[in-house]
Write an enzyme that holds these catalytic residues in place. Structure first.
Site, short mmCIF file in Angstrom:
data_model
loop_
_atom_site.label_atom_id
_atom_site.label_comp_id
_atom_site.label_asym_id
_atom_site.label_seq_id
_atom_site.Cartn_x
_atom_site.Cartn_y
_atom_site.Cartn_z
N HIS A 1 0.84 -1.12 -0.10
CA HIS A 1 0.13 0.09 0.05
C HIS A 1 0.88 1.25 -0.06
O HIS A 1 0.94 1.98 0.86
CB HIS A 1 -0.89 0.06 1.12
CG HIS A 1 -1.78 -1.24 1.24
ND1 HIS A 1 -2.61 -1.60 2.52
CD2 HIS A 1 -1.95 -2.01 0.36
CE1 HIS A 1 -3.26 -2.76 2.22
NE2 HIS A 1 -2.96 -3.08 1.03
C1 LIG Z 1 -0.01 -9.57 -1.82
C2 LIG Z 1 -0.82 -8.25 -2.00
C3 LIG Z 1 -2.22 -8.16 -1.51
C4 LIG Z 1 -2.77 -7.06 -1.83
N1 LIG Z 1 -3.93 -6.93 -1.31
C5 LIG Z 1 -4.81 -5.97 -1.55
C6 LIG Z 1 -6.11 -5.99 -1.01
O1 LIG Z 1 -6.56 -6.70 -0.22
N2 LIG Z 1 -6.97 -4.60 -1.06
C7 LIG Z 1 -6.42 -3.51 -1.62
O2 LIG Z 1 -7.22 -2.61 -1.69
N3 LIG Z 1 -5.33 -3.63 -2.15
C8 LIG Z 1 -4.41 -4.75 -2.17
N4 LIG Z 1 -3.34 -4.86 -2.93
C9 LIG Z 1 -2.69 -3.66 -3.56
C10 LIG Z 1 -3.45 -3.63 -4.89
O3 LIG Z 1 -2.97 -4.70 -5.54
C11 LIG Z 1 -3.02 -2.43 -5.50
O4 LIG Z 1 -3.53 -1.03 -5.10
C12 LIG Z 1 -3.51 -2.50 -7.33
O5 LIG Z 1 -3.08 -3.63 -7.74
C13 LIG Z 1 -2.96 -0.94 -7.71
O6 LIG Z 1 -3.29 -1.02 -9.01
P1 LIG Z 1 -2.39 -0.13 -9.98
O7 LIG Z 1 -3.20 -0.39 -11.75
O8 LIG Z 1 -2.20 1.10 -9.75
O9 LIG Z 1 -1.18 -1.21 -10.16
P2 LIG Z 1 -1.01 -2.63 -10.54
O10 LIG Z 1 -2.08 -3.38 -10.66
O11 LIG Z 1 0.35 -3.10 -10.14
O12 LIG Z 1 -0.47 -2.41 -12.09
C14 LIG Z 1 0.79 -1.45 -12.70
C15 LIG Z 1 1.22 -2.40 -14.02
O13 LIG Z 1 2.19 -1.48 -14.51
C16 LIG Z 1 3.09 -2.30 -14.95
N5 LIG Z 1 4.28 -1.38 -15.17
C17 LIG Z 1 5.07 -0.66 -14.20
N6 LIG Z 1 5.99 0.05 -14.74
C18 LIG Z 1 5.97 -0.21 -16.03
C19 LIG Z 1 6.82 0.47 -17.07
N7 LIG Z 1 7.85 1.07 -16.81
N8 LIG Z 1 6.60 -0.05 -18.32
C20 LIG Z 1 5.38 -0.94 -18.57
N9 LIG Z 1 4.52 -1.40 -17.57
C21 LIG Z 1 4.70 -1.06 -16.20
C22 LIG Z 1 3.46 -3.10 -13.71
O14 LIG Z 1 4.14 -4.49 -14.44
C23 LIG Z 1 1.97 -3.71 -13.58
O15 LIG Z 1 1.31 -4.87 -14.11
C24 LIG Z 1 -2.34 -5.78 -2.57
C25 LIG Z 1 -1.22 -6.03 -3.17
C26 LIG Z 1 -0.38 -7.24 -2.96
C27 LIG Z 1 1.00 -7.17 -3.78
#
Ligand SMILES: Cc1cc2nc3c(=O)[nH]c(=O)nc-3n(C[C@H](O)[C@H](O)[C@H](O)COP(=O)(O)OP(=O)(O)OC[C@H]3O[C@@H](n4cnc5c(N)ncnc54)[C@H](O)[C@@H]3O)c2cc1C
Ligand code: SF4
Length: 587
Positions: free
Chosen positions: A516
């Site tokens: 987080h």
């Molecule tokens: C083990 C675990 C448990 C969790 N449990 C919860 C929960 O119960 N409740 C909750 O609210 N949240 C939880 N989270 C957090 C949640 O997963 C994230 O808040 C959410 O996935 C964020 O979404 P996002 O789109 O911002 O990032 P992400 O879903 O991480 O997606 C970002 C993507 O961008 C890609 N990327 C990054 N840099 C680059 C680049 N330079 N070029 C191309 N691609 C790139 C990455 O590879 C990734 O696939 C948890 C996380 C983990 C790891």
């Protein structure tokens, strides 16, 4: 020399929850969208099949679904006087990589923040006065209210099919739901999961103490569900291999089974995996983004993808790093107190208690990432903080995420650390213990921030992101107080042994805590103290939108993704309804 590609309307940098939602929404509005994802393509049928997906060693200990740290990591230090060192092994947090991002291996605990969270500074000043603000803190209102975001929370919850029980429907409080939540327009799409025995005990104890327990809102679904986009999810079987794993029965709402297939079905979304974005390219005025340069990891070739709109959807850490690498916005300087990019980095401050019983068995090996019972009586400003010396608090829960056989070794204090006595205690308590967890808010401080490391570089020669962070005084006090609350509720369940824990000393990136990570590209009403406006549009480069928990000015006492998903829908709506009609600054 990068090969220049045909221009498109919009590019997503990263295809997890935020990239997937924006791709779905913008393709539905008729835009051509390219998704650039540095990781591998993934599907339930190809990637999360039984029995291999229940391989604890492969996924939970060797982190197969997470970011490849040998290519890119962060450096870390507790304060400005230290030299930051690279995080070479996973610990405190586990950023995702691959189609769906961390939304594939997340737990699915899907919260709405409290109305108070969005207006924390003004509400604190109004109720407690200036002296209540933590010293040296940079906390600020978000520039958006809960009521503005409510329809978008609703949209995200209905995309996922969240299982839960409303506690405030249109202002009417409903017993059995979270009576402290902001008013919601309608009930959750699916009913709550079945409570576990441990959560049921917690519920009874909390009620006896006069608190208000309710089922934790969950993206691991209680029943099969078809969402408004026509995507069908399965019912959870409480398999216990949820957090850090993909779901074999499509019962955990994840981007690869909800938003991404809808975007692909439109025929206007082109997905390029193993495409690692290196920077956003600006025109000579530096007020407009022209394109994105990425490295195709399959061929080693560089490409330039021109686009009218560029969405940074690469998780908090990727968003901030790519802004800094691209020269968008002024980097934050904690000494001078100037600049904005990297400012207000926050995390999650926890507390809790572990309970050991001799006379109760909990089937701890079963569970889901988000089943559980929670109370919100000690979160936000739901209780009087007068004289406590801190603001905010935590949601407090008992869940059962599945006690993985290699990693789950709860033993009471005083147990030898090896040998037959240790083995006996492990056998006794593996199934006779559980934890109460307090997921605490984290305030922003002047000296907690993200910037580019002056020494260490990634596999492509670019500077790593440097994190400077420690527990703040508000969080240590709050955590100690919340540990006492957990202990009080725990004692009401009559365990043989109880161990309470609150924060002390310094933050360490070694033990896992939560993924987080928040802030660094925060939203606000003034370009002097925020990176993006209320629509998550860059103040400096109006065709760049920076979407994710990077926008949180400080963190709340919950998991972030409910709010991240809502903000992604909110931004998509602003692009469709406002930006496309009149491209340029929306504020
Ligand atoms: C083990 C675990 C448990 C969790 N449990 C919860 C929960 O119960 N409740 C909750 O609210 N949240 C939880 N989270 C957090 C949640 O997963 C994230 O808040 C959410 O996935 C964020 O979404 P996002 O789109 O911002 O990032 P992400 O879903 O991480 O997606 C970002 C993507 O961008 C890609 N990327 C990054 N840099 C680059 C680049 N330079 N070029 C191309 N691609 C790139 C990455 O590879 C990734 O696939 C948890 C996380 C983990 C790891
Ligand atoms: S616990 Fe439920 S949602 Fe989680 S992986 Fe297992 S079946 Fe899927």
């Amino acid at each position: 020399m990068a090969t220049r590609l045909k221009p498109v309307d919009a590019v997503m940098i990263g295809v997890g929850w935020t990239g997937g939602i924006l791709a779905k929404e913008l393709t539905a509005a008729g835009l051509s969208v390219v998704g650039l994802e540095r990781g591998e393509p993934r599907s339930t049928e190809g990637s999360f099949v039984m029995p291999s997906i229940h391989d604890e060693l492969r996924y939970a200990l060797r982190y197969e679904l997470m970011q490849d740290l040998s290519r890119e990591t962060i450096t870390f230090r507790n304060n400005l006087n230290q030299t930051a060192r690279p995080m070479r092994q996973y610990g405190s947090f586990l950023p995702g990589e691959g189609l769906g991002g961390a939304g594939v291996h997340w737990n699915g605990q899907t919260w709405r923040f409290l109305p108070y969270d969005f207006e924390i500074k003004s509400r604190t000043l109004a109720r407690y006065g200036q002296q209540a603000l933590p010293p040296n803190s940079l906390i600020q209102d978000w520039g958006i209210t809960y009521d503005e975001l409510e329809p978008y929370y609703d949209q995200f919850e209905y995309t996922c099919g969240i299982s839960g029980k409303a506690g405030n429907l249109g202002g009417q409080k409903i017993a059995g739901g979270n009576v402290f939540e902001g008013a919601r327009a309608r009930e959750y799409p699916t009913p709550p999961l079945k409570p576990t025995y441990a959560a049921w005990l917690f519920e009874q104890a909390a009620k006896e103490l006069g608190y208000h327990p309710f089922p934790r809102p969950s993206a691991t679904l209680s029943q099969s569900y078809t969402n408004p986009d026509g995507q069908t999810l399965g019912a959870c079987i409480y398999c216990g291999f949820c957090e850090r794993f993909g779901c074999e029965v499509n019962a955990k709402a994840s981007p690869h089974i909800t938003v991404i297939p809808v975007a692909l079905r439109s025929g206007r979304f082109e997905l390029r995996t193993r495409a690692n974005v290196l920077r956003i390219n600006l025109d000579s005025s530096r007020k407009r983004a022209l394109s994105v340069t990425y490295l195709d990891l399959k061929s080693g070739q560089e490409f330039e993808q021109p686009a009218e709109i560029i969405c940074l959807t690469s998780y908090t850490l990727g968003n901030v790093r790519l802004l800094l690498l691209s020269g968008i916005g002024q980097p934050y300087d904690p000494v001078k107190g100037e600049g904005v990019v990297g400012r207000n980095y926050t995390y999650q401050a926890s507390a809790g208690a572990t309970l050991f019983f001799d006379d109760k068995i909990f089937n701890s090996f079963m569970g889901t990432g988000s089943v559980g019972v929670a109370i919100d009586d000690f979160n936000g400003d739901n209780f009087d903080h007068t004289g406590l010396g801190f603001i905010h608090g935590a949601s407090i829960t008992v869940g059962n995420t599945g006690a993985r056989p290699i990693q789950s070794r709860p033993v009471p204090p005083g147990t030898p650390r090896w040998g037959s006595a240790w083995k006996k205690a492990v056998a006794q308590y593996y199934n006779r213990s559980f934890g109460i967890g307090a997921q605490g808010a984290d305030m922003a401080y002047r000296e907690h921030y993200l910037d580019l490391d002056p020494v260490y570089r990634d596999a492509y020669g670019l500077p790593l992101l440097r994190m400077t962070y420690d527990w703040g005084p508000n969080e240590i006090k709050a955590s100690q107080y919340l540990a006492g609350v957990c202990e009080k509720i725990g004692r009401a369940m009559n365990p043989k042994t109880l161990v309470a824990r609150g924060l002390s000393g310094h933050y360490s990136i070694v033990p896992y805590q939560s993924t987080h990570n928040c802030g660094g590209a925060i939203m606000g009403t003034d370009p002097k103290n925020s990176v993006v406006n209320k629509y998550l549009q860059s103040w400096d480069v109006s065709n760049v939108f920076v979407v994710g928990a990077s926008a949180f000015p400080q963190n709340a006492g919950y998991n972030p993704t409910g709010t991240v998903g809502a903000l992604a829908y909110w931004t998509a709506d602003a692009i469709k309804k406002l930006y496309l009609k009149r491209p340029g600054p929306l504020v």
